[in-house]
Design an enzyme around this catalytic site. Structure first.
Site, PDB file in Angstrom:
ATOM      1  N   GLU A 182       7.234 -14.656  28.562  1.00  0.00           N
ATOM      2  CA  GLU A 182       6.846 -13.304  28.956  1.00  0.00           C
ATOM      3  C   GLU A 182       5.547 -12.946  28.236  1.00  0.00           C
ATOM      4  O   GLU A 182       5.487 -12.956  27.012  1.00  0.00           O
ATOM      5  CB  GLU A 182       7.934 -12.306  28.574  1.00  0.00           C
ATOM      6  CG  GLU A 182       7.655 -10.924  29.107  1.00  0.00           C
ATOM      7  CD  GLU A 182       8.654  -9.875  28.636  1.00  0.00           C
ATOM      8  OE1 GLU A 182       8.973  -9.840  27.439  1.00  0.00           O
ATOM      9  OE2 GLU A 182       9.093  -9.078  29.486  1.00  0.00           O
ATOM     10  N   GLU A 208      18.248  -3.857  27.481  1.00  0.00           N
ATOM     11  CA  GLU A 208      17.354  -4.098  28.617  1.00  0.00           C
ATOM     12  C   GLU A 208      16.174  -4.875  28.056  1.00  0.00           C
ATOM     13  O   GLU A 208      15.359  -4.312  27.327  1.00  0.00           O
ATOM     14  CB  GLU A 208      16.921  -2.745  29.192  1.00  0.00           C
ATOM     15  CG  GLU A 208      16.860  -2.735  30.697  1.00  0.00           C
ATOM     16  CD  GLU A 208      15.458  -2.975  31.193  1.00  0.00           C
ATOM     17  OE1 GLU A 208      15.082  -4.157  31.335  1.00  0.00           O
ATOM     18  OE2 GLU A 208      14.745  -1.988  31.440  1.00  0.00           O
ATOM     19  N   LYS A 249      15.040   6.250  18.130  1.00  0.00           N
ATOM     20  CA  LYS A 249      13.827   5.782  17.441  1.00  0.00           C
ATOM     21  C   LYS A 249      12.855   5.272  18.496  1.00  0.00           C
ATOM     22  O   LYS A 249      13.102   4.241  19.125  1.00  0.00           O
ATOM     23  CB  LYS A 249      14.134   4.660  16.449  1.00  0.00           C
ATOM     24  CG  LYS A 249      12.918   4.422  15.540  1.00  0.00           C
ATOM     25  CD  LYS A 249      12.831   3.030  14.971  1.00  0.00           C
ATOM     26  CE  LYS A 249      12.262   2.011  15.916  1.00  0.00           C
ATOM     27  NZ  LYS A 249      10.823   2.189  16.252  1.00  0.00           N
ATOM     28  N   CYS A 290       8.799  -4.426  32.042  1.00  0.00           N
ATOM     29  CA  CYS A 290       9.796  -5.507  31.904  1.00  0.00           C
ATOM     30  C   CYS A 290       9.992  -6.215  33.231  1.00  0.00           C
ATOM     31  O   CYS A 290      10.210  -7.418  33.274  1.00  0.00           O
ATOM     32  CB  CYS A 290      11.103  -4.962  31.353  1.00  0.00           C
ATOM     33  SG  CYS A 290      11.717  -3.543  32.246  1.00  0.00           S
TER      34      CYS A 290
HETATM   35  P1  NDP Z   1      10.154  -5.015  20.267  1.00  0.00           P
HETATM   36  O1  NDP Z   1      11.335  -5.472  21.030  1.00  0.00           O
HETATM   37  O2  NDP Z   1       9.934  -5.585  18.925  1.00  0.00           O
HETATM   38  O3  NDP Z   1      10.211  -3.420  20.081  1.00  0.00           O
HETATM   39  C1  NDP Z   1      10.949  -2.540  20.890  1.00  0.00           C
HETATM   40  C2  NDP Z   1      11.580  -1.446  20.024  1.00  0.00           C
HETATM   41  O4  NDP Z   1      12.500  -2.021  19.089  1.00  0.00           O
HETATM   42  C3  NDP Z   1      10.571  -0.695  19.169  1.00  0.00           C
HETATM   43  O5  NDP Z   1      10.984   0.647  19.026  1.00  0.00           O
HETATM   44  C4  NDP Z   1      10.650  -1.439  17.854  1.00  0.00           C
HETATM   45  O6  NDP Z   1      10.165  -0.677  16.793  1.00  0.00           O
HETATM   46  C5  NDP Z   1      12.154  -1.678  17.749  1.00  0.00           C
HETATM   47  N1  NDP Z   1      12.560  -2.764  16.857  1.00  0.00           N
HETATM   48  C6  NDP Z   1      11.854  -3.855  16.466  1.00  0.00           C
HETATM   49  N2  NDP Z   1      12.582  -4.627  15.639  1.00  0.00           N
HETATM   50  C7  NDP Z   1      13.794  -4.020  15.486  1.00  0.00           C
HETATM   51  C8  NDP Z   1      14.994  -4.331  14.774  1.00  0.00           C
HETATM   52  N3  NDP Z   1      15.113  -5.425  14.024  1.00  0.00           N
HETATM   53  N4  NDP Z   1      16.038  -3.469  14.836  1.00  0.00           N
HETATM   54  C9  NDP Z   1      15.956  -2.355  15.595  1.00  0.00           C
HETATM   55  N5  NDP Z   1      14.845  -2.005  16.296  1.00  0.00           N
HETATM   56  C10 NDP Z   1      13.787  -2.820  16.263  1.00  0.00           C
HETATM   57  O7  NDP Z   1       8.880  -5.199  21.160  1.00  0.00           O
HETATM   58  P2  NDP Z   1       7.346  -5.266  20.712  1.00  0.00           P
HETATM   59  O8  NDP Z   1       6.832  -3.908  20.740  1.00  0.00           O
HETATM   60  O9  NDP Z   1       7.169  -6.008  19.430  1.00  0.00           O
HETATM   61  O10 NDP Z   1       6.720  -6.143  21.889  1.00  0.00           O
HETATM   62  C11 NDP Z   1       6.820  -7.554  21.830  1.00  0.00           C
HETATM   63  C12 NDP Z   1       7.166  -8.138  23.166  1.00  0.00           C
HETATM   64  O11 NDP Z   1       8.400  -7.597  23.623  1.00  0.00           O
HETATM   65  C13 NDP Z   1       6.177  -7.797  24.275  1.00  0.00           C
HETATM   66  O12 NDP Z   1       5.111  -8.674  24.281  1.00  0.00           O
HETATM   67  C14 NDP Z   1       7.028  -7.940  25.490  1.00  0.00           C
HETATM   68  O13 NDP Z   1       7.072  -9.297  25.836  1.00  0.00           O
HETATM   69  C15 NDP Z   1       8.413  -7.507  25.031  1.00  0.00           C
HETATM   70  N6  NDP Z   1       8.748  -6.110  25.412  1.00  0.00           N
HETATM   71  C16 NDP Z   1       9.600  -5.913  26.442  1.00  0.00           C
HETATM   72  C17 NDP Z   1       9.884  -4.636  26.861  1.00  0.00           C
HETATM   73  C18 NDP Z   1      10.785  -4.377  28.006  1.00  0.00           C
HETATM   74  O14 NDP Z   1      10.614  -3.378  28.681  1.00  0.00           O
HETATM   75  N7  NDP Z   1      11.787  -5.194  28.238  1.00  0.00           N
HETATM   76  C19 NDP Z   1       9.283  -3.473  26.227  1.00  0.00           C
HETATM   77  C20 NDP Z   1       8.440  -3.785  25.095  1.00  0.00           C
HETATM   78  C21 NDP Z   1       8.183  -5.075  24.735  1.00  0.00           C
HETATM   79  P3  NDP Z   1       8.606  -0.705  16.393  1.00  0.00           P
HETATM   80  O15 NDP Z   1       7.789  -0.952  17.602  1.00  0.00           O
HETATM   81  O16 NDP Z   1       8.425   0.653  15.861  1.00  0.00           O
HETATM   82  O17 NDP Z   1       8.495  -1.810  15.397  1.00  0.00           O
END
Ligand code: NDP
Length: 494
Positions: free
Chosen positions: A397, A263, A187, A298
């Site tokens: 972050e 991660e 996904k 990240c």
């Molecule tokens: P999320 O962690 O919410 O999203 C990452 C992925 O997880 C997306 O595909 C999201 O789907 C999915 N997801 C969200 N909730 C669930 C759940 N309950 N069960 C399974 N999958 C889920 O990150 P955000 O996009 O909301 O970003 C928010 C913050 O996260 C950023 O500001 C940053 O600080 C951090 N982040 C860190 C990353 C890294 O590389 N470590 C990458 C991205 C964000 P969908 O987006 O479709 O809702």
């Protein structure tokens, strides 16, 4: 590559539609989610929000394909060859994939072309080569028995990827999983689904049995959670926020005690001691470390911890490297600076910066969006001084181009400041004293330490993953391949 070839018209790009299951697109009439382009906020397309039934269909398709294709029982070299052909196809579609990535995400097209697409192919190649080169262990046993440890795939692995590097993240998850003989249901982020879908099409074109790699689209709380909870998903590999990682871990525990690779977030330091070989090069590293992809990485190095003696010179060098940074749409090859993915994300960055200023931080440069970029979300590279370890921008972050600056007077103090109470993803250490570098390396709890540099290299053998709340397990490296398998202990008496 000339600019003329990479520049593209975002309105003319054809986007994949639906969920990619069993090698074809399914459009089951679900609620649709608008997908926007971050350069100007316009809607570029839609994806369906997968219902639990669609997720179930994708997982059952994967399980059936995994069993019936014999993917895991094939000669490992055959699996390697399919994946190597996939990598070749990715290379052959380099312009198309770079443009799709640039349309869909924050990646400027020239960077996607120069870096993301070739690295994606390289990751697939790297893991393809593990398929027939990894072995198990033969154990020391009594004379009349034979003990060995056989590695076998899990079955269907669920992958959930974020929006910041969609193509690369897809390869990090699928490369090891498929090479080790698993099927995958992935996904992507609902904000950046399209390049991942095209990548899956190319995998099937390369000869991967249809159904071995499926994409379900949709929201995290709906499709993402349904995937994690599905009884036939045997392992979850996730990249994203620490909060979501924790929720996935809870679901994985509750719905089947599944292993997870997580991660997660970071707040990584760049620790600069008083003597470095080249101050200008160090300043360049520090600047690149926090502005790359608009700070939406990240491992972004967003906390500068610099020796008092060098602070003024180094900060001047960093500011010099930020001069002339201009926003531009991701579809022009001349653009080098990434927009912020979405309005809520830009607001989140601003809220943390504002809170930090209320707590006493001084804004040395930046502090808000660029003017005149319409509905796009381009955040100015920002330096915050006069901060402490409890300032919001130091603790949280932001996922934006914001660097906090703290100074220290002795080695121990510097190493202590580099540590973070929550995160431990990466750290940069800059010094010309190798002993000092080693002491700092040992003193900082982080999954990756870069010394006199601040970036990954193309060496895929070096894994990435965090300590503390930055995650569990590793992407890339031998570790990612090994964690895509489970291990069976066999003892034979004869
Ligand atoms: P999320 O962690 O919410 O999203 C990452 C992925 O997880 C997306 O595909 C999201 O789907 C999915 N997801 C969200 N909730 C669930 C759940 N309950 N069960 C399974 N999958 C889920 O990150 P955000 O996009 O909301 O970003 C928010 C913050 O996260 C950023 O500001 C940053 O600080 C951090 N982040 C860190 C990353 C890294 O590389 N470590 C990458 C991205 C964000 P969908 O987006 O479709 O809702």
């Amino acid at each position: 590559m000339t600019t003329a070839i990479l520049d593209f018209d975002p309105a003319a790009t054809v986007l994949p539609q639906g969920h990619f299951i069993a090698g074809v697109y399914h459009r089951p009439g679900e609620a649709m989610i608008h997908v926007r382009r971050p350069s100007d906020g316009r809607v570029i397309g839609q994806v369906p929000d997968a219902s639990p039934e669609t997720v179930d269909f994708a997982v059952e398709t994967a399980l059936h394909a995994w069993r019936s294709s014999g993917w895991s029982r094939r000669a490992p070299r055959e699996r390697a060859q399919v994946l190597l052909r996939w990598a070749q196809l990715i290379d052959a579609h380099r312009v198309e994939l770079a443009q799709l990535e640039a349309l869909n995400s924050t990646r400027p097209v020239s960077e996607a072309y120069a870096s993301d697409v070739p690295l994606t192919a390289e990751v697939i190649r790297f893991f393809a080569e593990f398929a027939d080169k990894a072995g198990g262990d033969v154990a020391a046993t009594r004379q009349n028995s034979l003990g060995f440890v056989a590695a076998e795939p899990y079955g269907v692995i669920g992958a959930i990827t974020p929006w910041n590097f969609p193509l690369s993240m897809c390869s990090w998850k699928c490369g090891p999983a498929l090479a080790a003989g698993n099927a995958v249901v992935l996904k992507p982020s609902e904000m950046t689904p399209f390049s991942t879908m095209r990548l899956a099409e190319l995998a099937i074109e390369a000869g991967l049995p249809a159904g071995l790699f499926n994409i379900v689209n949709g929201g995290g709380a709906s499709a993402g959670a349904a995937l994690t909870r599905h009884p036939d998903i045997s392992k979850i590999s996730f990249t994203g926020s620490t909060t979501t990682g924790a929720s996935i871990m809870r679901d994985a525990a509750q719905y089947g005690t599944k292993p997870v690779t997580l991660e997660l977030g970071g707040k990584s330091p760049q620790l600069v001691f008083s003597h470095v070989a080249d101050v200008d090069e160090t300043a360049r590293c520090v600047a690149r470390g926090f502005i790359a992809n608009g700070g939406q990485a990240c491992v972004a190095g967003t906390r500068l911890i610099v020796h008092k003696q060098l602070a003024e010179r180094l900060i001047a060098g960093v500011l010099q490297h930020l001069e002339g940074i201009e926003p531009g749409p991701t579809w022009l090859a001349s653009t080098r600076y990434a927009p912020i993915i979405s309005a809520p994300q830009a607001q989140r960055i601003q809220a943390i910066v504002d809170r930090s200023v209320d707590q006493g931080a001084h804004v040395l440069c930046g502090g808000g969006l660029f003017d005149g970029t319409g509905e796009g979300y381009f955040y100015r590279p920002t330096l915050l001084t006069n901060v402490t370890s409890s300032t919001a921008a130091v603790r949280e972050e932001l996922f934006g181009p914001v660097l906090t600056v703290q100074t220290f007077e002795d080695e121990e103090e510097g190493i202590a400041l580099a540590g973070h109470p929550t995160y431990g993803l990466a750290a940069g250490i800059h010094t010309s004293d190798i002993g000092q570098a080693m002491r700092a390396m040992r003193g900082i709890a982080a999954g990756t330490i870069w010394i006199n540099r601040y970036a990954r290299s193309g060496d895929m053998i070096i894994p990435t993953g965090g300590f503390k709340q930055s995650g569990i397990g590793k992407d890339l490296g031998r570790q990612a391949f090994e964690s895509s398998q489970r291990y069976k202990s066999v003892l034979i008496d004869f």
